[in-house]
Structure formats: structure tokens, C-alpha cells
Design a protein around this motif. Structure first.
Motif, PDB file in Angstrom:
ATOM      1  N   LEU A 141     -13.336  -0.462  -0.638  1.00  0.00           N
ATOM      2  CA  LEU A 141     -12.169   0.019  -1.791  1.00  0.00           C
ATOM      3  C   LEU A 141     -11.049   0.304  -1.765  1.00  0.00           C
ATOM      4  CD1 LEU A 141     -12.515   2.224  -4.060  1.00  0.00           C
ATOM      5  CD2 LEU A 141     -13.120   3.713  -2.597  1.00  0.00           C
ATOM      6  N   VAL A 142     -10.097   0.504  -1.160  1.00  0.00           N
ATOM      7  CA  VAL A 142      -8.923   0.719  -0.807  1.00  0.00           C
ATOM      8  C   VAL A 142      -7.853  -0.467  -0.907  1.00  0.00           C
ATOM      9  CG1 VAL A 142      -7.402   1.831   1.073  1.00  0.00           C
ATOM     10  CG2 VAL A 142      -9.234   3.319  -0.027  1.00  0.00           C
ATOM     11  N   ALA A 143      -8.331  -1.252  -0.245  1.00  0.00           N
ATOM     12  CA  ALA A 143      -7.475  -2.498   0.129  1.00  0.00           C
ATOM     13  C   ALA A 143      -7.806  -3.300  -1.046  1.00  0.00           C
ATOM     14  CB  ALA A 143      -7.734  -3.002   1.489  1.00  0.00           C
ATOM     15  N   VAL A 144      -9.378  -3.260  -1.521  1.00  0.00           N
ATOM     16  CA  VAL A 144      -9.545  -4.641  -2.398  1.00  0.00           C
ATOM     17  C   VAL A 144      -9.355  -3.991  -3.538  1.00  0.00           C
ATOM     18  CG1 VAL A 144     -10.938  -6.409  -3.251  1.00  0.00           C
ATOM     19  CG2 VAL A 144     -11.073  -6.022  -1.099  1.00  0.00           C
ATOM     20  N   GLN A 145     -10.184  -2.933  -4.069  1.00  0.00           N
ATOM     21  CA  GLN A 145     -10.257  -2.415  -5.012  1.00  0.00           C
ATOM     22  C   GLN A 145      -8.662  -1.485  -6.368  1.00  0.00           C
ATOM     23  OE1 GLN A 145     -14.191  -1.035  -4.891  1.00  0.00           O
ATOM     24  NE2 GLN A 145     -14.108  -1.258  -7.326  1.00  0.00           N
ATOM     25  N   LEU A 146      -7.992  -1.354  -5.167  1.00  0.00           N
ATOM     26  CA  LEU A 146      -7.181   0.190  -5.045  1.00  0.00           C
ATOM     27  C   LEU A 146      -6.162  -0.247  -5.097  1.00  0.00           C
ATOM     28  CD1 LEU A 146      -8.156   3.516  -3.594  1.00  0.00           C
ATOM     29  CD2 LEU A 146      -8.314   2.694  -6.488  1.00  0.00           C
ATOM     30  N   ARG A 147      -6.188  -1.774  -3.899  1.00  0.00           N
ATOM     31  CA  ARG A 147      -4.721  -2.693  -3.222  1.00  0.00           C
ATOM     32  C   ARG A 147      -3.092  -1.748  -2.674  1.00  0.00           C
ATOM     33  NH1 ARG A 147      -4.009  -7.608  -6.171  1.00  0.00           N
ATOM     34  NH2 ARG A 147      -6.401  -8.075  -7.133  1.00  0.00           N
ATOM     35  N   LEU A 148      -4.499  -1.124  -1.828  1.00  0.00           N
ATOM     36  CA  LEU A 148      -3.645  -0.592  -0.758  1.00  0.00           C
ATOM     37  C   LEU A 148      -4.159  -0.822   0.032  1.00  0.00           C
ATOM     38  CD1 LEU A 148      -4.050   3.368  -2.403  1.00  0.00           C
ATOM     39  CD2 LEU A 148      -2.134   2.085  -2.870  1.00  0.00           C
ATOM     40  N   ALA A 149      -3.457  -2.030   0.682  1.00  0.00           N
ATOM     41  CA  ALA A 149      -3.782  -2.072   2.087  1.00  0.00           C
ATOM     42  C   ALA A 149      -2.877  -1.765   3.114  1.00  0.00           C
ATOM     43  CB  ALA A 149      -3.167  -3.895   2.289  1.00  0.00           C
ATOM     44  N   GLY A 150      -2.056  -0.555   2.865  1.00  0.00           N
ATOM     45  CA  GLY A 150      -1.940  -0.538   4.110  1.00  0.00           C
ATOM     46  C   GLY A 150      -2.245   1.208   4.108  1.00  0.00           C
ATOM     47  N   LEU A 151      -2.957   1.789   3.094  1.00  0.00           N
ATOM     48  CA  LEU A 151      -3.562   3.373   3.295  1.00  0.00           C
ATOM     49  C   LEU A 151      -4.975   2.640   3.873  1.00  0.00           C
ATOM     50  CD1 LEU A 151      -3.964   5.923   2.806  1.00  0.00           C
ATOM     51  CD2 LEU A 151      -5.495   6.143   0.736  1.00  0.00           C
ATOM     52  N   ALA A 152      -5.281   1.506   3.900  1.00  0.00           N
ATOM     53  CA  ALA A 152      -7.004   1.053   4.662  1.00  0.00           C
ATOM     54  C   ALA A 152      -6.442   0.911   6.164  1.00  0.00           C
ATOM     55  CB  ALA A 152      -7.017  -0.135   4.011  1.00  0.00           C
ATOM     56  N   GLY A 153      -5.499   0.763   5.905  1.00  0.00           N
ATOM     57  CA  GLY A 153      -4.788   0.571   8.002  1.00  0.00           C
ATOM     58  C   GLY A 153      -5.670   1.997   8.743  1.00  0.00           C
TER      59      GLY A 153
END
Length: 775
Positions: A141-153
């Protein structure tokens, strides 16, 4: 436009998120006793990724993707762990949910009862598969759909705290490096996809050249760039504190400070040499004094000797890592210890004499649950020794809260045959060169014993009863080439606490009872109702034996003597259990021999398994509850919290986007653009049509005509429209100081005209997060 190339952006990023999540699983390896625990979890993450990729090609609203993935995780858990009661083997039914609920309850019971590394059970696997599958949904959800890869970390980083909390070795370097590499891959792919959308559209003829090889090269270049930035950041984070003295003690740089000192592995003076020096001293200097709430305080333990090399007991090195620093939180849970009742907690305030020689290990009652002390002190999570690599206790005053439930002999007589199921097997290790006569002697002493407790008591009594041994602080030296242990047991039979405790610990291990040697002080001498004095002559060594369900318990094999420690005492549980003449009620009855009904035998392997304590055994051990029959409220609360966090995450991210956008608006032009972009996102969230080709004035007229806005909202909307027009076309933008308040007014006015469902959706599932945007 038709895309060319086989490795498409909408596949690359989900695959990178999947690989990163699977790499992070390696950080949990130290927590489990066997490999292969991650198979079900990996399958769940694969299902999550497959659903995400499949739905990204369809016209399904993006908000439904995580919901479909959660259903996919549920089907995966059902297919792996409860297929017999599911439709087609994977569609959950009421029966399958009931079976999984039972397994989850058992899994949380295993988590509470076992120490790390935890034996892998079906219940624990269900808990891990569901939890890590949910983590895969969150990362996608965070990395792919919201494009917030740093938050996924940050979500993946949460896995680090599991081994740091429950395992004494923490996270291995290889696992952390693998996880970091996976995260760099995710950042590289996300950065490459983001940069690919910049600039003018590439003509079809040139786009056709964008083959799989060229796109892979782009990913590799982005990966190298990301890795360079990460390496520079890590090096600066570690080196800057070393170069700036004022930053060394800051909490942010505590790990670098510990590495700088080079004192990660701590060594100390040989505890047995210290013991001999103290008890043979011609004087009797005061070591410490303490006040306690106990009427009969127990020994104060300093060192734990856990390794026998054939001649001597030694202490394994301890590690001063930041995760084991003594602070305001409770100390680690002791092995096998049942949670005590509140009235079994004792407070001990210790003051170490200023004339004491160097003391870098603290004398503490075992097990200490909380410690208040100043200075740089660390705890060894396995033994609960507290030590300092740089300081010492001389002149210090500290307060320890300890748990002192005393199990009954009858309760101990019903415990496991070995206790090795929940304690490290190294506490049974012995070298090959131990004289075989020692084992024969131990077996002959305990031949009539029917339980582990009876064998331990028989060993202790053999040393202390009759006139077999003589207590002497100056025994004759062991002859050249002789085995010290065999010489003490079969030849000389003269010694002091060091020899007696060492011999009993070796013999206990030969009987299958986990054992170690503790060194410290006896309780000392009482000088008032709650004040005690400990001197050099109170130095002592004693064996600690492990009993499943009760933990480590001290025994006293040193015979009484006018020259022996006057305050040495035999614990109440170290006496033979009273025979139970009542008719046995079940397998947990003390009247039944441990090796017949008290321990179950597996019909296929022939191995004896440890019995489960009976319903009142926890009370016999001094408090606590039996978890097998309790409902897993902790797991339910964790699950509810996880679901709530997942539901609120889009709303939190939308709020963060708003704050970042306005935080960057530092001038008139920035405020105008922020107000216009916020208006656009608010309209999308509320389901109001947004037309990218529409002019600001045209949008304002349409909203006023289609919606019955109040006069105040109309004025706010007109100010936002005027500011955007000025920013686009006028030489100087409008000042726009109140545009933030105007945007909020318009948002509330439009929201009031929408349905309740639309308002809730706008808050919890804001559509603007799933559309292309720029700050």
C-alpha cells in the motif's frame, strides 16, 4: 499509448516491494529454534503481490486493492493451516475460522511461555503468517500505491525490534545487510519509475528502444546512486559523533559511542579468585549494607559461571550493547519464571562501601525485575547479571525490586524431567574428559529418586549429611596431573563452597538437570528490623538448577561448619517433598512417578515429553496464571490495533501531505500554489469532479452554480481562484496570507453538502492519494 518492453513499471515496483519484505524476514531467524518457519509467510506475501499486480491492470478502484489483499492473506492462512474445513481447500468457513482461532490462541501461549529461540509450532506459524502477510499488505500500500517507499522502510524496520527485545544476540549483521540491500532495491526502483515520468513524452519510435535491458540498466544506475547516498549517510552518522565531543553522550549517537569505546565484550576478574580472596581474608571488611522489605532476604548474586572445561567453571563473556542498557524499564524476563503476585515483590536498597575494591558487577537478589541506579550499567538478558564496562559500584546506592516467590517441594516434584525444553541446552554441556566415576556416583546417589526435584535434593543432602566431607578454607593442593573434581569427590573430600557448588553442578548436568554456578554473597547479618550488613566473609558460591515452570533455583550443598559462612541457608524447597497419600486425581498428581504418568511418551518416537503443569501449579510456584485455558486477549488487542492502524494510515498520510505542502509554501507564490493544489485534492477526496483543463475562474463558477455555498465559503473560494490566476498570469502574485483558512472553509462547506458516506470516505480513504500529484 501502447507500452513496449517486457518489464513494465507497474510490475517492477510491486516485485521490488515483495523482495524487500522477504529480505526483512531474515531478521526474525534468531527468534525461532528451527528453519523453515517463513514458508507460509512468504507464500502470503507472494499472494499479496500477485493480487496487487493483477488488480493494477484492471479498472478496479485502487482503494479496493488492500482489501482484496487482506482477503488473499486470509485464504492463504486457511489453505496452509486449515484446508480440511475450507471450501475448495482455501475459502474460509466458520469451521476453519474456529480452527484457526484455536491455533492462534496456542500460538500466543507459546510466545508467552517459551524463551527465544522459540520452538516452531502450528499455532505460532499461523500467527506469523497472518502478521507478516499483513505487513506485506502495508508495504504494498505505502510503497506501490502511495509511492512512498521511504515510509515503507519504517514499517519493515519494526521487525528489528522483535529479536532485539526477545533474543540475547539480537539481529545478525548478515540479516541486517540483506534487509538493507532489499530496501535500497526498493528505493532504486521507485526512484527510477518516478524519474521516468519527468520531462516530455518520448515519441513512439524512441520509446520502442526502451527494452528490458535498458530499463534494467536504469534500475542498476539508480541502485548505485541510492547506495552511495546511504553509505555516506551511515558513515557520517557514525563518524560525526566521534569528532564532536559534545555530541557523544546524546541518545541519538549512543550506538556509535558504545562502538567507539571498544568495550562491547566485557571481561572481569575471575569470580572464583575474588571469592577465595574475600573468604580467606584475615580481616572482615564491610562490603555493603542494605535495607529490604523481606524478613528473610535471599542471597545477593553477582556472577554466573555457565561453562565447565573439565577443571574449572568459567563465565561466558557478556556484551554491553545499547539494547541491554539498564533504564527505567523492567529488566528482561528470567528464564522459566512464573509471574509473581504483587505481594511477592521485594524492594532492596543497597549501599556499596566506598572502601570496596573494584566492583563492576552488582550484587543483586535474583531475579531482579527493576533496577534504579545512576551510571552506565547493562544487563545480561540470559542470566540477569548487571555490569558496567567503564564504571564501578564503589560508593553507589541503588534500589532493586525483585520477585521472590518460593515454590513448594511438592510443586517442584511435579515439574519436567529435564527442563531443557525451555532453556538453552548449553547448560547441560560437559567435556568428554570428565571421569566416568562421577556419573556413576551421581546415579547411585539418586537411584531411588522419582523426580527431578528428588534427584536434586538427594545430591544436595549427600554433600551435607553425615561426615563424608570436611569444610576447610585451605585444602591441600591437588596433586600434579590429578583431576580436581575426581580428587575432591573420591580422594580428599575437603574444600569450601567453591568445590561443593562446582561438584554438584557437574553431577546435576550428568543427571540431565540444567545447572550453573553462582557467585556472590549470602544475606549477611541483620542489625535491625530491615537493615543488613554484608562483609567479606559472606562471599559464597552455590549451584543454580533449572526447573521448568519455576526457573533457576539455588541449592546449598556446602556442609555447615563453624568455619563456614554463618548466614548460609537452605531454601525451603530444597527439602524432600512430603509424600502424597491421597488418591491421585490425574497426571499432575505428585503421587505418580514422573517417568510413568507424569510425563507423556510419544508413541512414534518413544521420547519422553515434559508434562504440562496442572491447574493449581502456578499458585504453588508463587503466583501467575495458567495460560493454556485463557483467552488470548493480548493477541486480540494487537490485532484490533493493527487493523485500526491500517484503516487510519491513509488519513494520516493525507494529513502529512497537507502539512508538507503548506510547510514548503514560504512566499506568496508558494501559498497560492499550495491553496490551489489543496483545493484540487479536497475536491477529489469528496468525489467532486475535477477537470484538469478547466481554468481557475471556470472552476469557481461551476462550484458556485452547482453547489449552494454560503456567502462566507463563496468569498473564500473566490480568493483562492484569484490567487491562482495571479500566480499564473499576473506579474506579481497576491500575498495570500489567509489562503490556508480559506481552503479549510471551502472544504467544510463542500463536505457538508455531501452524503455521510462520502464524508467518511474522504477522511478515511482519500482518493487524492491514489492520483498523480505533485507538491
Amino acid at each position: 499509448m501502447r507500452r513496449h518492453g517486457g518489464f513494465k513499471p507497474r510490475v517492477a515496483l510491486p516485485l521490488a516491494a515483495m523482495v524487500t519484505t522477504l529480505c526483512a524476514f531474515s531478521m526474525l531467524d534468531p527468534v525461532f529454534a528451527t528453519s523453515g518457519w517463513w514458508y507460509g509467510s512468504a507464500l502470503a506475501v507472494l499472494v499479496v503481490t500477485g493480487i496487487g499486480v493483477a488488480l493494477s491492470w484492471s479498472r478496479v478502484p485502487a482503494i479496493l486493492v488492500p482489501l482484496a489483499q487482506i482477503v488473499g492473506v486470509a485464504c492463504t492462512v486457511t489453505a496452509v493451516y486449515a484446508p480440511e474445513s475450507a471450501i475448495l481447500g482455501f475459502l474460509p468457513t466458520a469451521a476453519s475460522f474456529s480452527a484457526l482461532s484455536d491455533l492462534i490462541a496456542l500460538g500466543f501461549g507459546d510466545i508467552r511461555m517459551n524463551i527465544s529461540p522459540v520452538p516452531v509450532s502450528a499455532g505460532l506459524l499461523v500467527v506469523m503468517t497472518a502478521s507478516l502477510g499483513g505487513l506485506g499488505v502495508l508495504v504494498h500500500l505505502v510503497a506501490v500505491q502511495l509511492r512512498l517507499a521511504g515510509l515503507a522502510g519504517m514499517a519493515l524496520l519494526a521487525l528489528v525490534f522483535v529479536p532485539l527485545t526477545v533474543h540475547h544476540e539480537g539481529v545478525t549483521w548478515s540479516a541486517f545487510a540483506l534487509t538493507a540491500l532489499g530496501f535500497l532495491l526498493l528505493l532504486a526502483v521507485e526512484g527510477s519509475e518516478r524519474s521516468a515520468g519527468w520531462g516530455l513524452r518520448v515519441p513512439p519510435s524512441a520509446e520502442a528502444k526502451n527494452t528490458w535491458a535498458s530499463r534494467t540498466g536504469s534500475y542498476l544506475r539508480q541502485l548505485l546512486t541510492t547506495a552511495h547516498i546511504a553509505v555516506v549517510a551511515v558513515v557520517l552518522a557514525l563518524l560525526v559523533p566521534l569528532a564532536v565531543p559534545g555530541m557523544v553522550n546524546d541518545a541519538v549517537f549512543a550506538l556509535a559511542s558504545g562502538a567507539r569505546d571498544g568495550g562491547q565484550t566485557v571481561t572481569t576478574v575471575n569470580p572464583l579468585a575474588s571469592l577465595r580472596r574475600d573468604i580467606t581474608s584475615l580481616g572482615d571488611r564491610r562490603i555493603l549494607e542494605y535495607r529490604t522489605s523481606q524478613s528473610r532476604p535471599d542471597y545477593l548474586r553477582m556472577h554466573v559461571l555457565d561453562t565447565f572445561d573439565g577443571e574449572n567453571w568459567t563465565m561466558s563473556p557478556v556484551e554491553a550493547s545499547q539494547r541491554n542498557r539498564v533504564d527505567d524499564q523492567d529488566l528482561p524476563e528470567p528464564d522459566g519464571f512464573v509471574t509473581p503476585a504483587p505481594d511477592q515483590l521485594a524492594t532492596t536498597q543497597v549501599t556499596v562501601s566506598s572502601g570496596t575494591q573494584r566492583m563492576d558487577f552488582l550484587p543483586l537478589p535474583y531475579p531482579t525485575r527493576n533496577l534504579a541506579i545512576s551510571g552506565d550499567w547493562f544487563t545480561d538478558p540470559e542470566t540477569l547479571m548487571v555490569f558496567s564496562p567503564r564504571g564501578e559500584a564503589r560508593g553507589l546506592t541503588y534500589e532493586a525490586v525483585s520477585a521472590a516467590p518460593e515454590p513448594s517441594s511438592a510443586a517442584l516434584a511435579r515439574t519436567s524431567a529435564t527442563g531443557a525444553r525451555t532453556v538453552d541446552s548449553r547448560y547441560l554441556d560437559l567435556p568428554d574428559g570428565v571421569d566416568p566415576r562421577v556419573r556413576e556416583l551421581a546415579e547411585s546417589i539418586t537411584g531411588d529418586a522419582s523426580s527431578t526435584h528428588a534427584r536434586a535434593v538427594a545430591l544436595q543432602n549427600w554433600f551435607t549429611s553425615g561426615d563424608r566431607f570436611d569444610y576447610d578454607l585451605s585444602p591441600e593442593p591437588v596433586p600434579e596431573g590429578a583431576d580436581p573434581l575426581a580428587h575432591f569427590l573420591f580422594e580428599d573430600r575437603v574444600g569450601y563452597c567453591q568445590q561443593f557448588s562446582a561438584a554438584m553442578a557437574v553431577m546435576a548436568r550428568q543427571l540431565g538437570i540444567p545447572a550453573r554456578v553462582a557467585v556472590g554473597y549470602t544475606s549477611g547479618t541483620s542489625v535491625s528490623a530491615d537493615r543488613w550488613i554484608v562483609t567479606e566473609r559472606n562471599a559464597h558460591a552455590w549451584p543454580e538448577l533449572y526447573f521448568e515452570g519455576a526457573g533457576w533455583l539455588r541449592f546449598e550443598p556446602t556442609p555447615s561448619s563453624t568455619d563456614a559462612q554463618p548466614s548460609a541457608t537452605v531454601p525451603g524447597y530444597a527439602y524432600p517433598a512430603e509424600p502424597d497419600t491421597s488418591s491421585p486425581e490425574g497426571p499432575g498428581s505428585a503421587a505418580q512417578p514422573e517417568d510413568s504418568e507424569g510425563a507423556g511418551t510419544d508413541s512414534e518416537s518413544g521420547e519422553t515429553s515434559a508434562p504440562v503443569p496442572g491447574g493449581n501449579l502456578a499458585d504453588d510456584f508463587g503466583g501467575g496464571t495458567v495460560v493454556e485455558e485463557s483467552f488470548p486477549w493480548t493477541g486480540v488487542l494487537i490485532g484490533i490495533g493493527a487493523v485500526a492502524a491500517l484503516l487510519l494510515l491513509p488519513a494520516l498520510i493525507r494529513g502529512a501531505v497537507r502539512r508538507v505542502r503548506w510547510g514548503r509554501a514560504r512566499d506568496a507564490l508558494g501559498r497560492s500554489r499550495a491553496a490551489w493544489l489543496e483545493l484540487r485534492d479536497d475536491l477529489v477526496d469528496l468525489g467532486v469532479e475535477w477537470r484538469p483543463a478547466e481554468s481557475p475562474r471556470g472552476l469557481g463558477r461551476r462550484l458556485e452554480n452547482e453547489y449552494r455555498l454560503g456567502s462566507h465559503a463563496k468569498e473564500s473560494l473566490r480568493r483562492i481562484v484569484a490567487a491562482e490566476e495571479a500566480a499564473r498570469y499576473a506579474p506579481d502574485p497576491l500575498e495570500g496570507r489567509g489562503l490556508g483558512s480559506d481552503g479549510r472553509t471551502v472544504r467544510l462547506a463542500l463536505g457538508a453538502l455531501q452524503s455521510t458516506r462520502a464524508r467518511i470516505t474522504a477522511v478515511l480513504l482519500p482518493r487524492s492519494l491514489y492520483t498523480s500529484r505533485r507538491f
